[in-house]
Design an enzyme around this catalytic site. Sequence first.
Site, PDB file in Angstrom:
ATOM      1  N   SER A   1     -17.542 -12.693   8.407  1.00 56.67           N
ATOM      2  CA  SER A   1     -18.701 -13.387   7.929  1.00 56.67           C
ATOM      3  C   SER A   1     -18.252 -14.845   8.035  1.00 56.67           C
ATOM      4  O   SER A   1     -17.127 -15.237   8.491  1.00 56.67           O
ATOM      5  CB  SER A   1     -18.776 -13.228   6.429  1.00 56.67           C
ATOM      6  OG  SER A   1     -18.184 -13.925   5.512  1.00 56.67           O
TER       7      SER A   1
ATOM      8  N   ARG B   1     -16.094  -2.555  -1.499  1.00 59.86           N
ATOM      9  CA  ARG B   1     -15.005  -1.599  -1.638  1.00 59.86           C
ATOM     10  C   ARG B   1     -13.932  -2.141  -2.833  1.00 59.86           C
ATOM     11  O   ARG B   1     -13.190  -1.321  -3.497  1.00 59.86           O
ATOM     12  CB  ARG B   1     -14.100  -1.175  -0.309  1.00 59.86           C
ATOM     13  CG  ARG B   1     -13.399   0.050  -0.421  1.00 59.86           C
ATOM     14  CD  ARG B   1     -12.927   0.677   0.993  1.00 59.86           C
ATOM     15  NE  ARG B   1     -12.339   0.050   1.673  1.00 59.86           N
ATOM     16  CZ  ARG B   1     -12.931  -0.733   2.957  1.00 59.86           C
ATOM     17  NH1 ARG B   1     -14.177  -0.666   3.154  1.00 59.86           N
ATOM     18  NH2 ARG B   1     -12.208  -1.304   3.575  1.00 59.86           N
TER      19      ARG B   1
ATOM     20  N   GLY C   1      -9.279 -17.086  -7.317  1.00 61.72           N
ATOM     21  CA  GLY C   1      -9.882 -15.813  -6.685  1.00 61.72           C
ATOM     22  C   GLY C   1     -10.098 -16.232  -5.254  1.00 61.72           C
ATOM     23  O   GLY C   1     -10.620 -17.339  -4.848  1.00 61.72           O
TER      24      GLY C   1
ATOM     25  N   ASP D   1       0.855  -1.358   0.006  1.00 60.13           N
ATOM     26  CA  ASP D   1      -0.150   0.110   0.163  1.00 60.13           C
ATOM     27  C   ASP D   1       0.758   1.243  -0.082  1.00 60.13           C
ATOM     28  O   ASP D   1       0.533   2.343   0.698  1.00 60.13           O
ATOM     29  CB  ASP D   1      -1.003   0.169   1.187  1.00 60.13           C
ATOM     30  CG  ASP D   1      -2.287  -0.718   1.021  1.00 60.13           C
ATOM     31  OD1 ASP D   1      -2.647  -0.828  -0.339  1.00 60.13           O
ATOM     32  OD2 ASP D   1      -3.002  -1.366   1.690  1.00 60.13           O
TER      33      ASP D   1
ATOM     34  N   TRP E   1     -12.484   0.058  -5.720  1.00 64.60           N
ATOM     35  CA  TRP E   1     -11.347   0.078  -6.124  1.00 64.60           C
ATOM     36  C   TRP E   1     -11.014  -0.269  -7.580  1.00 64.60           C
ATOM     37  O   TRP E   1     -10.070   0.429  -8.280  1.00 64.60           O
ATOM     38  CB  TRP E   1     -10.293  -0.818  -5.427  1.00 64.60           C
ATOM     39  CG  TRP E   1     -10.256  -0.426  -3.756  1.00 64.60           C
ATOM     40  CD1 TRP E   1     -10.026  -1.375  -2.825  1.00 64.60           C
ATOM     41  CD2 TRP E   1      -9.985   0.827  -3.275  1.00 64.60           C
ATOM     42  NE1 TRP E   1      -9.965  -0.742  -1.622  1.00 64.60           N
ATOM     43  CE2 TRP E   1      -9.708   0.385  -1.836  1.00 64.60           C
ATOM     44  CE3 TRP E   1      -9.843   2.080  -3.642  1.00 64.60           C
ATOM     45  CZ2 TRP E   1      -9.715   1.563  -0.836  1.00 64.60           C
ATOM     46  CZ3 TRP E   1      -9.730   3.268  -2.781  1.00 64.60           C
ATOM     47  CH2 TRP E   1      -9.406   2.931  -1.471  1.00 64.60           C
TER      48      TRP E   1
ATOM     49  N   ASP F   1      -7.156  -3.625  -4.550  1.00 63.59           N
ATOM     50  CA  ASP F   1      -6.914  -2.281  -4.096  1.00 63.59           C
ATOM     51  C   ASP F   1      -5.676  -1.897  -4.655  1.00 63.59           C
ATOM     52  O   ASP F   1      -5.617  -0.713  -4.821  1.00 63.59           O
ATOM     53  CB  ASP F   1      -6.823  -2.426  -2.550  1.00 63.59           C
ATOM     54  CG  ASP F   1      -7.501  -3.548  -1.832  1.00 63.59           C
ATOM     55  OD1 ASP F   1      -8.165  -4.511  -2.456  1.00 63.59           O
ATOM     56  OD2 ASP F   1      -7.933  -3.373  -0.701  1.00 63.59           O
TER      57      ASP F   1
ATOM     58  N   THR G   1     -11.119 -14.069  -1.146  1.00 61.92           N
ATOM     59  CA  THR G   1     -11.552 -12.729  -0.420  1.00 61.92           C
ATOM     60  C   THR G   1     -10.858 -12.493   0.846  1.00 61.92           C
ATOM     61  O   THR G   1     -10.407 -13.614   1.362  1.00 61.92           O
ATOM     62  CB  THR G   1     -13.154 -12.559  -0.337  1.00 61.92           C
ATOM     63  OG1 THR G   1     -13.433 -11.258  -0.191  1.00 61.92           O
ATOM     64  CG2 THR G   1     -13.435 -13.269   0.905  1.00 61.92           C
TER      65      THR G   1
HETATM   66  N1  GLY Z   1      -6.854  -1.438   0.940  1.00 66.98           N
HETATM   67  C1  GLY Z   1      -7.528  -2.083   2.184  1.00 66.98           C
HETATM   68  C2  GLY Z   1      -9.076  -1.558   2.193  1.00 66.98           C
HETATM   69  O1  GLY Z   1      -9.717  -1.013   1.216  1.00 66.98           O
HETATM   70  O2  GLY Z   1      -9.444  -1.959   3.444  1.00 66.98           O
END
Ligand code: GLY
Length: 383
Positions: A346, A228, A214, A96, A232, A156, A216
Amino acid sequence: MEQTMDRRQALEALDAACGILRGNLAKFTDKFPFSCSENNFYPESENVEWTTGFVTGEYWLAYEHTGDEAFKASALRQVDSFLDRIEREIDVNHHDMGFLYTPSCVAAYRLTGSETAKKAALMAADHLIARFQEKGQFLQAWGELGAPDNYRLIIDCLLNVPLLYWATEVTGDEKYRKIALAHTKTSMANLVRPDHSTYHTYFFDPETGAPVRGSTQQGYRDGSAWARGQAWGVYGMALAYRYTHDEECIRLFCDVTDYFISRLPEDLVPYWDLEFTSGDEPRDSSAGAVAACGMLEMAKYLPEAEAARYTEMAGRMAQALWETCAVRDASVSDGLLLHGVYAKNSPYNPIPEDRGVDECNTWGDYFYMELLPRLVKDWQLYW
Ligand code: GLY
């Protein structure tokens, strides 16, 4: 929500946001707000996590709107902290770098020419490209490089690669851009499902680089679209087009954005996962803010009719955020945008316990605020 936020309303919302931020300067200059609020107020934090760049970015947005030197002074003090952080490698063992160093230091360099900011952001770009995996052609998310149980990319990170395009722009060194392009291509090839929903993360085989599956991290389940994450993807595709002019980015942008829009409830504030379109599950206002910014960015490059459609939707989403989530009174919160979700447990995801559910978060505040000047003028973006 039918009403679209107009220029006058966006200016009023910007004024309100700057008022809240002005009240925060004493508290959050040498300290940072924690990533998410507790009962709508941010605990103090050191410069750690992936989220501190957003408050500096908010100060830059406030400085641009008001011209108030106090915002600039606080933002520049925080730039010093970002240089120290990357020099001492404090909590930077992850992907990040763009979230941290673009709204803080690239913005500082663009707005003031600060050499400290330039140095810090370039160090962050070097740190990010060290995460590039030749086998699979992607920037590895989190943790130990090459670890077989974490050999994956994350959607992200599409917001982290603009730091690399910027690094090539200021150094003339193509290595950053090449990695940005490769990572984006791999992301585009693997993250979008046939129904145009997206995976949050995608694993690769560390021996061969072949795509595996893939998965999560923060969404409801592997096969759902974390709101989110999809957002992104929306903003990430707009930025990818900005830097590559690859027509494929337009197609993917329209696909992932139309999916996002099709899963919005009537009031236009997304649930935390797009699995949900009604009921009592929490909303993630930050996902709405991110997606709306992406729509306004992409509208710059689309034919008129398409641009108008996304601009209108972004304006309606901005109005929805203003009416249902925006903080207008500092006694309610020291954040800017209520009703976000950081991470929700979850039965099908690895989140051990809820974090920042129905709270403010620093990225929600930042992208909500970035949305507003986009509705006022031809805002020159930091990304
Ligand atoms: N980039 C981490 C989040 O969106 O929580």
